[in-house]
Design a protein around this motif. Structure first.
Motif, PDB file in Angstrom:
ATOM      1  N   ASP A  59       0.855  -1.178   0.000  1.00 36.97           N
ATOM      2  CA  ASP A  59       0.000   0.000   0.000  1.00 36.97           C
ATOM      3  C   ASP A  59       0.896   1.235   0.000  1.00 36.97           C
ATOM      4  O   ASP A  59       1.976   1.215   0.590  1.00 36.97           O
ATOM      5  N   TYR A  60       0.432   2.300  -0.663  1.00 38.69           N
ATOM      6  CA  TYR A  60       1.221   3.517  -0.794  1.00 38.69           C
ATOM      7  C   TYR A  60       0.352   4.749  -0.584  1.00 38.69           C
ATOM      8  O   TYR A  60      -0.830   4.749  -0.906  1.00 38.69           O
ATOM      9  N   ARG A  61       0.969   5.796  -0.110  1.00 37.97           N
ATOM     10  CA  ARG A  61       0.253   7.066  -0.105  1.00 37.97           C
ATOM     11  C   ARG A  61       0.167   7.544  -1.551  1.00 37.97           C
ATOM     12  O   ARG A  61       1.034   7.231  -2.391  1.00 37.97           O
ATOM     13  N   ASP A  62      -0.863   8.321  -1.848  1.00 34.45           N
ATOM     14  CA  ASP A  62      -1.139   8.686  -3.238  1.00 34.45           C
ATOM     15  C   ASP A  62       0.039   9.409  -3.895  1.00 34.45           C
ATOM     16  O   ASP A  62       0.338   9.184  -5.083  1.00 34.45           O
ATOM     17  N   SER A  63       0.705  10.257  -3.153  1.00 39.05           N
ATOM     18  CA  SER A  63       1.736  11.100  -3.763  1.00 39.05           C
ATOM     19  C   SER A  63       2.980  10.334  -4.204  1.00 39.05           C
ATOM     20  O   SER A  63       3.810  10.878  -4.942  1.00 39.05           O
TER      21      SER A  63
END
Length: 124
Positions: A59-63
């Motif tokens: 999972d990743y942050r959008d940026s």
């Protein structure tokens, strides 16, 4: 107890790449989720990326989606964060964190084990 030690930070120009490493030791079998957080001066610590115990879920942050890749090598008790196309907004201290339960939670309080951090500075 689980000990985490980060390495790989440094100074890089915008558009460049860095790979961060996190070495885990101690009772690593008790840990499932591994994550990377970062904290810029004057800002709160924020979730960057997380990976499940098997490595099959991330999972990743959008940026950072499409630019950063988290992966792990359980045989070596290592977690990595490959960072490409870096921008000055990525400048921060990057922390490796571990949890017995979470890898996607954005809350720093959900992670019981932390490294000392490694500085990443991206110049424009």
């Amino acid at each position: 107890q689980v000990q985490l030690v980060e390495s790989g930070g440094g100074l890089v120009q915008a558009g460049g790449s860095l790979r961060l490493s996190c070495a885990a030791s101690g009772r690593t079998l008790s840990v499932t989720g591994m994550t990377w957080f970062r904290q810029a001066p004057g800002k709160e610590r924020e979730f960057v990326a997380g990976i499940s115990m098997s490595g099959g879920n991330t999972d990743y942050r959008d940026s950072v989606k499409g630019r950063f890749t988290i992966y792990r090598d359980n045989a070596k008790n290592m977690v990595y964060l490959q960072m490409d196309r870096l921008t000055p907004e990525d400048t921060a201290v990057y922390y490796c964190a571990a949890s017995r339960m979470f890898y996607r939670s954005r809350g720093a309080r959900d992670y019981g084990y932390w490294g000392q951090g490694t500085q990443v500075t991206v110049s424009s």
